[in-house]
Scaffold this motif. Structure first.
Motif, short mmCIF file in Angstrom:
data_model
loop_
_atom_site.label_atom_id
_atom_site.label_comp_id
_atom_site.label_asym_id
_atom_site.label_seq_id
_atom_site.Cartn_x
_atom_site.Cartn_y
_atom_site.Cartn_z
N GLU A 84 64.17 -0.15 -9.09
CA GLU A 84 63.72 0.68 -7.91
C GLU A 84 62.27 1.37 -8.45
N GLU B 246 60.80 1.23 -3.02
CA GLU B 246 60.78 -0.19 -3.03
C GLU B 246 61.98 -0.40 -3.90
N ARG B 247 62.78 -1.19 -3.73
CA ARG B 247 64.04 -1.76 -4.15
C ARG B 247 64.43 -3.30 -4.29
N GLN C 128 67.37 -5.43 -5.08
CA GLN C 128 68.62 -5.66 -5.10
C GLN C 128 69.11 -6.94 -5.83
N GLU D 283 67.95 -9.30 -2.23
CA GLU D 283 67.17 -8.43 -1.08
C GLU D 283 65.84 -7.67 -1.74
N GLU E 130 63.69 -4.31 -0.21
CA GLU E 130 63.81 -2.99 0.66
C GLU E 130 62.69 -2.29 0.29
N PHE F 169 61.92 1.88 1.84
CA PHE F 169 61.98 3.01 2.58
C PHE F 169 60.89 4.09 2.52
N VAL G 298 70.17 3.93 6.09
CA VAL G 298 68.98 3.21 6.35
C VAL G 298 67.82 4.07 7.43
N ILE H 151 64.27 3.24 6.55
CA ILE H 151 63.85 1.95 6.33
C ILE H 151 62.49 1.59 6.98
N CYS I 217 61.04 -1.84 6.04
CA CYS I 217 61.34 -3.37 6.07
C CYS I 217 62.39 -3.87 5.00
N ALA I 218 62.86 -4.83 5.31
CA ALA I 218 63.74 -5.55 4.27
C ALA I 218 63.50 -6.92 4.32
N THR I 219 64.00 -7.80 3.33
CA THR I 219 64.01 -9.37 3.48
C THR I 219 64.89 -9.72 2.56
#
Length: 243
Positions: free
Chosen positions: A53, A61-62, A64, A83, A85, A87, A109, A112, A114-116
């Protein structure tokens, strides 16, 4: 850092990577090693989340990670980036202050952007680190791949004023993060950019235009969509007065 000196923290970490046997321990050490490799990019390893992170001006920004369900000491040790992510603290505060302008999300979240799934944007998401002598090389390869793929993905939403054009199209699918990105821009007072994002959504195809129209009608009739539903961005466009 000079890793040649015995007793140096990085040297000790390299030794651990070679000596550890239990899959969970190896993955934790691998994450710490990747944090060292990505130190200049400001990432740190969070053991509790099994993630890399970085925090920059209220933005998180993460990256995972997840171990394979088939991991077994001496047989297989494998982990993957699963993933990405993003925030934003300002967006979270805006949503809490304007509950009538957004939709319900799980508390975890609320901020949040966005995430992918990393598996959707990469064919090289995993590292097999079963053999101790191969571990550092395998982790370094995954680390460089993350730098090449994950960091540009983070950058696509890192500059709000260019977000509308830089956002990957996959994030604008009717059930993806179009609404979240729109709210992010509005929370920053970037209404022109928010309208540009809506126009880009319109231009993708009939499915997207229909989703906008149906979402607006839902808002006009007093309805409320669920998060990540096809109607969410059109609903937001109407309640935020952007169309």
């Amino acid at each position: 850092m000079d890793t040649s000196k015995r007793g140096h923290p990085v040297t000790r970490l390299a030794e651990q990577l070679i000596e550890l046997e239990h899959p969970k321990d190896v993955i934790q050490a691998a994450g710490q090693w990747m944090a060292y490799r990505l130190e200049r990019d400001s990432f740190r390893w969070l053991k509790s989340r099994t993630s890399l992170e970085r925090r920059l001006d209220g933005r998180l920004e993460r990256i995972q990670f997840e171990g394979s369900r088939w991991n077994k000491s001496g047989k297989l040790i494998e982990f993957s980036i699963v993933e990405l992510e993003v925030f934003d603290e300002g967006l979270e505060a805006w949503r809490r202050s304007n509950p009538n302008l957004t939709v319900e999300r799980p508390e975890s979240v609320e901020g949040i952007v966005c995430a992918t799934s990393f598996l959707d944007i990469s064919q090289e998401a995993r590292a097999i680190v079963t053999h101790p002598s191969h571990r550092i090389a395998a982790i370094d390869r995954l680390c460089e791949h993350a730098r090449e793929v994950a960091l540009p993905w983070f950058s696509s939403s890192g500059d709000p004023e260019n977000l509308a054009s830089a956002t990957p199209e996959a994030l604008l699918r009717p059930t993806a993060f179009g609404q979240d990105l729109l709210e992010f821009l509005v929370s920053r007072g970037l209404y022109r950019e928010a309208r540009t994002l809506i126009q880009r959504f319109y231009s993708i195809g009939d499915e997207y235009r229909d989703a906008i129209s149906e979402g607006r009608n839902l808002a006009i009739n007093g309805g409320r969509p669920i998060w990540h539903s096809p109607l969410a961005l059109g609903w937001s466009s109407e309640v935020l007065g952007l169309l």
